[in-house]
Write a protein that holds these residues in place. Structure first.
Motif, PDB file in Angstrom:
ATOM      1  N   PHE A  78       0.808  -1.217   0.000  1.00 37.09           N
ATOM      2  CA  PHE A  78       0.000   0.000   0.000  1.00 37.09           C
ATOM      3  C   PHE A  78       0.849   1.280   0.000  1.00 37.09           C
ATOM      4  CE2 PHE A  78      -2.383  -3.267   2.461  1.00 37.09           C
ATOM      5  CZ  PHE A  78      -3.355  -3.530   1.507  1.00 37.09           C
ATOM      6  N   LEU A  79       1.754   1.380   0.965  1.00 36.39           N
ATOM      7  CA  LEU A  79       2.434   2.660   1.178  1.00 36.39           C
ATOM      8  C   LEU A  79       3.496   2.954   0.129  1.00 36.39           C
ATOM      9  CD1 LEU A  79       2.728   2.499   5.061  1.00 36.39           C
ATOM     10  CD2 LEU A  79       1.083   3.781   3.702  1.00 36.39           C
ATOM     11  N   LEU A  80       4.293   1.953  -0.242  1.00 42.29           N
ATOM     12  CA  LEU A  80       5.332   2.191  -1.246  1.00 42.29           C
ATOM     13  C   LEU A  80       4.736   2.574  -2.599  1.00 42.29           C
ATOM     14  CD1 LEU A  80       8.260   2.241  -2.142  1.00 42.29           C
ATOM     15  CD2 LEU A  80       8.193  -0.244  -2.401  1.00 42.29           C
ATOM     16  N   PRO A  81       3.775   1.796  -3.138  1.00 39.43           N
ATOM     17  CA  PRO A  81       3.169   2.247  -4.402  1.00 39.43           C
ATOM     18  C   PRO A  81       2.474   3.601  -4.267  1.00 39.43           C
ATOM     19  CG  PRO A  81       2.614  -0.051  -3.958  1.00 39.43           C
ATOM     20  CD  PRO A  81       3.238   0.492  -2.709  1.00 39.43           C
ATOM     21  N   GLY A  82       1.792   3.818  -3.117  1.00 40.26           N
ATOM     22  CA  GLY A  82       1.121   5.103  -2.924  1.00 40.26           C
ATOM     23  C   GLY A  82       2.095   6.254  -2.870  1.00 40.26           C
ATOM     24  N   ALA A  83       3.226   6.064  -2.174  1.00 41.60           N
ATOM     25  CA  ALA A  83       4.231   7.125  -2.066  1.00 41.60           C
ATOM     26  C   ALA A  83       4.827   7.443  -3.438  1.00 41.60           C
ATOM     27  CB  ALA A  83       5.327   6.695  -1.092  1.00 41.60           C
ATOM     28  N   LEU A  84       5.120   6.411  -4.225  1.00 44.39           N
ATOM     29  CA  LEU A  84       5.687   6.645  -5.557  1.00 44.39           C
ATOM     30  C   LEU A  84       4.678   7.330  -6.481  1.00 44.39           C
ATOM     31  CD1 LEU A  84       7.619   3.287  -6.080  1.00 44.39           C
ATOM     32  CD2 LEU A  84       8.562   5.529  -5.489  1.00 44.39           C
ATOM     33  N   ALA A  85       3.403   6.941  -6.363  1.00 45.16           N
ATOM     34  CA  ALA A  85       2.369   7.590  -7.172  1.00 45.16           C
ATOM     35  C   ALA A  85       2.251   9.072  -6.800  1.00 45.16           C
ATOM     36  CB  ALA A  85       1.027   6.882  -6.981  1.00 45.16           C
ATOM     37  N   LEU A  86       2.303   9.358  -5.498  1.00 44.81           N
ATOM     38  CA  LEU A  86       2.266  10.759  -5.063  1.00 44.81           C
ATOM     39  C   LEU A  86       3.468  11.525  -5.594  1.00 44.81           C
ATOM     40  CD1 LEU A  86       1.123  10.577  -1.332  1.00 44.81           C
ATOM     41  CD2 LEU A  86      -0.118  11.607  -3.234  1.00 44.81           C
ATOM     42  N   SER A  87       4.641  10.919  -5.506  1.00 47.64           N
ATOM     43  CA  SER A  87       5.848  11.584  -5.974  1.00 47.64           C
ATOM     44  C   SER A  87       5.765  11.898  -7.472  1.00 47.64           C
ATOM     45  CB  SER A  87       7.066  10.706  -5.691  1.00 47.64           C
ATOM     46  OG  SER A  87       8.248  11.300  -6.174  1.00 47.64           O
ATOM     47  N   ALA A  88       5.159  10.981  -8.235  1.00 46.73           N
ATOM     48  CA  ALA A  88       5.093  11.157  -9.690  1.00 46.73           C
ATOM     49  C   ALA A  88       3.979  12.102 -10.125  1.00 46.73           C
ATOM     50  CB  ALA A  88       4.908   9.787 -10.353  1.00 46.73           C
ATOM     51  N   PHE A  89       2.820  12.032  -9.457  1.00 46.13           N
ATOM     52  CA  PHE A  89       1.645  12.735  -9.963  1.00 46.13           C
ATOM     53  C   PHE A  89       1.118  13.855  -9.057  1.00 46.13           C
ATOM     54  CE2 PHE A  89       1.369   8.314 -11.605  1.00 46.13           C
ATOM     55  CZ  PHE A  89       1.574   8.599 -12.950  1.00 46.13           C
ATOM     56  N   ALA A  90       1.376  13.775  -7.760  1.00 47.21           N
ATOM     57  CA  ALA A  90       0.823  14.801  -6.858  1.00 47.21           C
ATOM     58  C   ALA A  90       1.774  15.064  -5.690  1.00 47.21           C
ATOM     59  CB  ALA A  90      -0.552  14.367  -6.339  1.00 47.21           C
ATOM     60  N   PRO A  91       2.999  15.538  -5.985  1.00 47.26           N
ATOM     61  CA  PRO A  91       3.956  15.770  -4.894  1.00 47.26           C
ATOM     62  C   PRO A  91       3.479  16.813  -3.882  1.00 47.26           C
ATOM     63  CG  PRO A  91       4.746  16.691  -6.979  1.00 47.26           C
ATOM     64  CD  PRO A  91       3.558  15.855  -7.300  1.00 47.26           C
ATOM     65  N   TRP A  92       2.562  17.682  -4.299  1.00 49.53           N
ATOM     66  CA  TRP A  92       2.042  18.712  -3.395  1.00 49.53           C
ATOM     67  C   TRP A  92       1.210  18.113  -2.258  1.00 49.53           C
ATOM     68  CZ3 TRP A  92      -3.254  18.626  -3.212  1.00 49.53           C
ATOM     69  CH2 TRP A  92      -3.905  17.998  -4.286  1.00 49.53           C
ATOM     70  N   LEU A  93       0.787  16.834  -2.415  1.00 51.11           N
ATOM     71  CA  LEU A  93      -0.027  16.194  -1.381  1.00 51.11           C
ATOM     72  C   LEU A  93       0.803  15.613  -0.230  1.00 51.11           C
ATOM     73  CD1 LEU A  93      -2.941  14.152  -3.030  1.00 51.11           C
ATOM     74  CD2 LEU A  93      -3.116  15.833  -1.193  1.00 51.11           C
ATOM     75  N   VAL A  94       2.128  15.490  -0.418  1.00 55.21           N
ATOM     76  CA  VAL A  94       2.958  14.821   0.584  1.00 55.21           C
ATOM     77  C   VAL A  94       2.895  15.545   1.926  1.00 55.21           C
ATOM     78  CG1 VAL A  94       5.320  14.184   1.211  1.00 55.21           C
ATOM     79  CG2 VAL A  94       4.497  13.773  -1.116  1.00 55.21           C
ATOM     80  N   THR A  95       3.068  16.866   1.903  1.00 56.20           N
ATOM     81  CA  THR A  95       3.071  17.624   3.166  1.00 56.20           C
ATOM     82  C   THR A  95       1.712  17.577   3.870  1.00 56.20           C
ATOM     83  OG1 THR A  95       4.847  19.076   2.410  1.00 56.20           O
ATOM     84  CG2 THR A  95       3.475  19.883   4.219  1.00 56.20           C
ATOM     85  N   PRO A  96       0.579  17.796   3.175  1.00 57.41           N
ATOM     86  CA  PRO A  96      -0.713  17.671   3.870  1.00 57.41           C
ATOM     87  C   PRO A  96      -0.940  16.277   4.463  1.00 57.41           C
ATOM     88  CG  PRO A  96      -1.017  18.839   1.810  1.00 57.41           C
ATOM     89  CD  PRO A  96       0.392  18.344   1.817  1.00 57.41           C
ATOM     90  N   LEU A  97      -0.530  15.224   3.741  1.00 52.60           N
ATOM     91  CA  LEU A  97      -0.701  13.871   4.277  1.00 52.60           C
ATOM     92  C   LEU A  97       0.194  13.635   5.489  1.00 52.60           C
ATOM     93  CD1 LEU A  97      -1.025  11.778   0.995  1.00 52.60           C
ATOM     94  CD2 LEU A  97      -2.811  12.222   2.685  1.00 52.60           C
ATOM     95  N   LEU A  98       1.414  14.166   5.441  1.00 49.49           N
ATOM     96  CA  LEU A  98       2.286  14.093   6.605  1.00 49.49           C
ATOM     97  C   LEU A  98       1.641  14.776   7.809  1.00 49.49           C
ATOM     98  CD1 LEU A  98       5.914  14.745   5.275  1.00 49.49           C
ATOM     99  CD2 LEU A  98       5.160  12.792   6.626  1.00 49.49           C
ATOM    100  N   MET A  99       1.057  15.951   7.581  1.00 47.83           N
ATOM    101  CA  MET A  99       0.422  16.693   8.669  1.00 47.83           C
ATOM    102  C   MET A  99      -0.798  15.944   9.207  1.00 47.83           C
ATOM    103  SD  MET A  99       0.753  20.633   7.316  1.00 47.83           S
ATOM    104  CE  MET A  99       0.225  21.367   8.871  1.00 47.83           C
ATOM    105  N   LEU A 100      -1.530  15.278   8.322  1.00 49.02           N
ATOM    106  CA  LEU A 100      -2.677  14.479   8.761  1.00 49.02           C
ATOM    107  C   LEU A 100      -2.206  13.323   9.650  1.00 49.02           C
ATOM    108  CD1 LEU A 100      -5.754  14.091   8.475  1.00 49.02           C
ATOM    109  CD2 LEU A 100      -5.293  12.602   6.517  1.00 49.02           C
ATOM    110  N   GLY A 101      -1.152  12.643   9.222  1.00 45.20           N
ATOM    111  CA  GLY A 101      -0.604  11.572  10.043  1.00 45.20           C
ATOM    112  C   GLY A 101      -0.032  12.094  11.353  1.00 45.20           C
ATOM    113  N   GLY A 102       0.628  13.257  11.310  1.00 45.95           N
ATOM    114  CA  GLY A 102       1.142  13.865  12.536  1.00 45.95           C
ATOM    115  C   GLY A 102       0.026  14.214  13.503  1.00 45.95           C
ATOM    116  N   SER A 103      -1.093  14.685  12.992  1.00 45.04           N
ATOM    117  CA  SER A 103      -2.241  14.994  13.850  1.00 45.04           C
ATOM    118  C   SER A 103      -2.778  13.735  14.521  1.00 45.04           C
ATOM    119  CB  SER A 103      -3.351  15.655  13.024  1.00 45.04           C
ATOM    120  OG  SER A 103      -2.898  16.871  12.452  1.00 45.04           O
ATOM    121  N   TYR A 104      -2.771  12.627  13.768  1.00 42.15           N
ATOM    122  CA  TYR A 104      -3.223  11.363  14.358  1.00 42.15           C
ATOM    123  C   TYR A 104      -2.303  10.943  15.503  1.00 42.15           C
ATOM    124  CZ  TYR A 104      -4.446   6.464  14.921  1.00 42.15           C
ATOM    125  OH  TYR A 104      -4.811   5.255  15.455  1.00 42.15           O
ATOM    126  N   LEU A 105      -1.002  11.097  15.310  1.00 36.67           N
ATOM    127  CA  LEU A 105      -0.055  10.739  16.370  1.00 36.67           C
ATOM    128  C   LEU A 105      -0.289  11.588  17.622  1.00 36.67           C
ATOM    129  CD1 LEU A 105       3.311  10.323  14.402  1.00 36.67           C
ATOM    130  CD2 LEU A 105       1.806   8.534  15.265  1.00 36.67           C
TER     131      LEU A 105
END
Length: 314
Positions: A78-105
């Motif tokens: 799940f995560l490796l293919p998803g991360a590569l897809a984000l890097s290729a097609f939507a790199p702007w989403l990486v920071t918001p997703l990181l912040m969402l995961g940080g909020s969960y923590l």
């Protein structure tokens, strides 16, 4: 014929050099990326032993193994293919997703802190008692794998942010290497921790006085060690999650809170000789305070929604 063979050998040597350089690139990228995720790794190693405790000794390592396999599935399916897809097609989403995961923590950590100060509801314990050991084990493993999914996502996205400028093949290999090595490291440590009391009991039955003393010491030490790990895990959730939020706010140009945290880090770093260490502690403490504030708000909102829901039903 000889010249053709020499040319072929030259080609093979050239390919070998390119392959070696690629391996060096992957190893370097993986090492740099993995070091950035060390806080989440500490959190993962501190949180996981609790899921394997409370079962008979013969089930502890199988439970750790199941969680480790679930962690590898999370990362590679799940995560490796998803991360590569984000890097290729939507790199702007990486920071918001990181912040969402940080909020969960931060939410998880704040809820653990809240449980210390508020009476524990007996309903959860009664529900656990109503389950068979097999059902309880399955429930614990599933809960651990869900938590690992969040922590693994943080590890992968932190690593991705550090290798995002590399070619896609290097990104994929580096993320795979980070995921594999950190999983082996984390769950190897977890397996050792949950069996340490059994190792102590075994040593306590040996003939030599030194072995018996070491065994008894291990048995006595493990309860406070595991309690300390739980505390460290909660603190790591706060400073890792809060730090991700601080960096995310800075990324989006909302600099008021990042400047406060960096100011605290700069002030703490003025201690002669150990400034780098105290500066890091200052940044971690500031990040933890941000995490605690955000987590407390999330916990408060969710508890309010939980109370309002039944009231509306009535």
């Amino acid at each position: 014929m000889a010249s053709g063979l020499a040319a072929l050998l030259d080609d093979v040597a050239g390919i070998a050099k390119i392959a070696a350089a690629s391996v060096d690139d992957v190893a370097g990228a993986a090492g740099k990326a993995g070091s950035k995720a060390v806080g989440v790794v500490v959190d993962d190693a501190a949180v996981t032993p609790g899921y394997a405790m409370g079962f008979t000794p013969d089930r502890e390592l199988p439970i750790v193994w199941k969680i480790a396999m679930g962690s590898l599935r999370n990362k590679f399916l799940f995560l490796l293919p998803g991360a590569l897809a984000l890097s290729a097609f939507a790199p702007w989403l990486v920071t918001p997703l990181l912040m969402l995961g940080g909020s969960y923590l931060t939410f998880e950590a704040s809820e653990k802190i809240l449980e210390v100060f508020l009476p524990h509801e007996a309903g959860d314990d009664e529900d656990d008692l109503a389950l068979s050991s097999t059902e309880l084990e399955a429930e614990k493993v599933a809960g651990a794998i869900r938590t690992d999914l969040i922590l693994s996502a943080e590890i992968m996205f932190i690593a991705l942010a550090d290798v995002a400028a590399r070619p896609l093949a290097i990104q994929a290999a580096a993320l795979a290497l980070v995921g594999l090595l950190l999983t082996i490291g984390v769950y190897g440590v977890v397996g050792l921790l949950v069996k340490m009391d059994d190792i102590g009991l075994h040593l306590a039955q040996r003939r030599t006085r030194a072995a018996r003393a070491l065994g008894r010491g291990l048995v006595r030490a493990m309860p406070p060690v595991l309690a300390g790990l739980s505390t460290i895990g909660t603190a790591a959730m706060l400073w890792v999650g809060g730090g991700i939020l601080v960096h995310g706010l800075e990324h989006f140009g909302w600099n008021a809170i990042p400047h406060l945290v960096e100011g605290l880090s700069h002030w703490a770093g003025q201690v002669p000789g150990v400034g780098e260490i105290t500066g890091w502690i200052g940044f971690a403490a500031g990040s933890a305070l941000v995490g605690l504030a955000v987590g407390a708000v999330i916990v408060g909102v969710l508890h309010l929604v939980h109370k309002i829901g039944p009231a509306k039903a009535h």
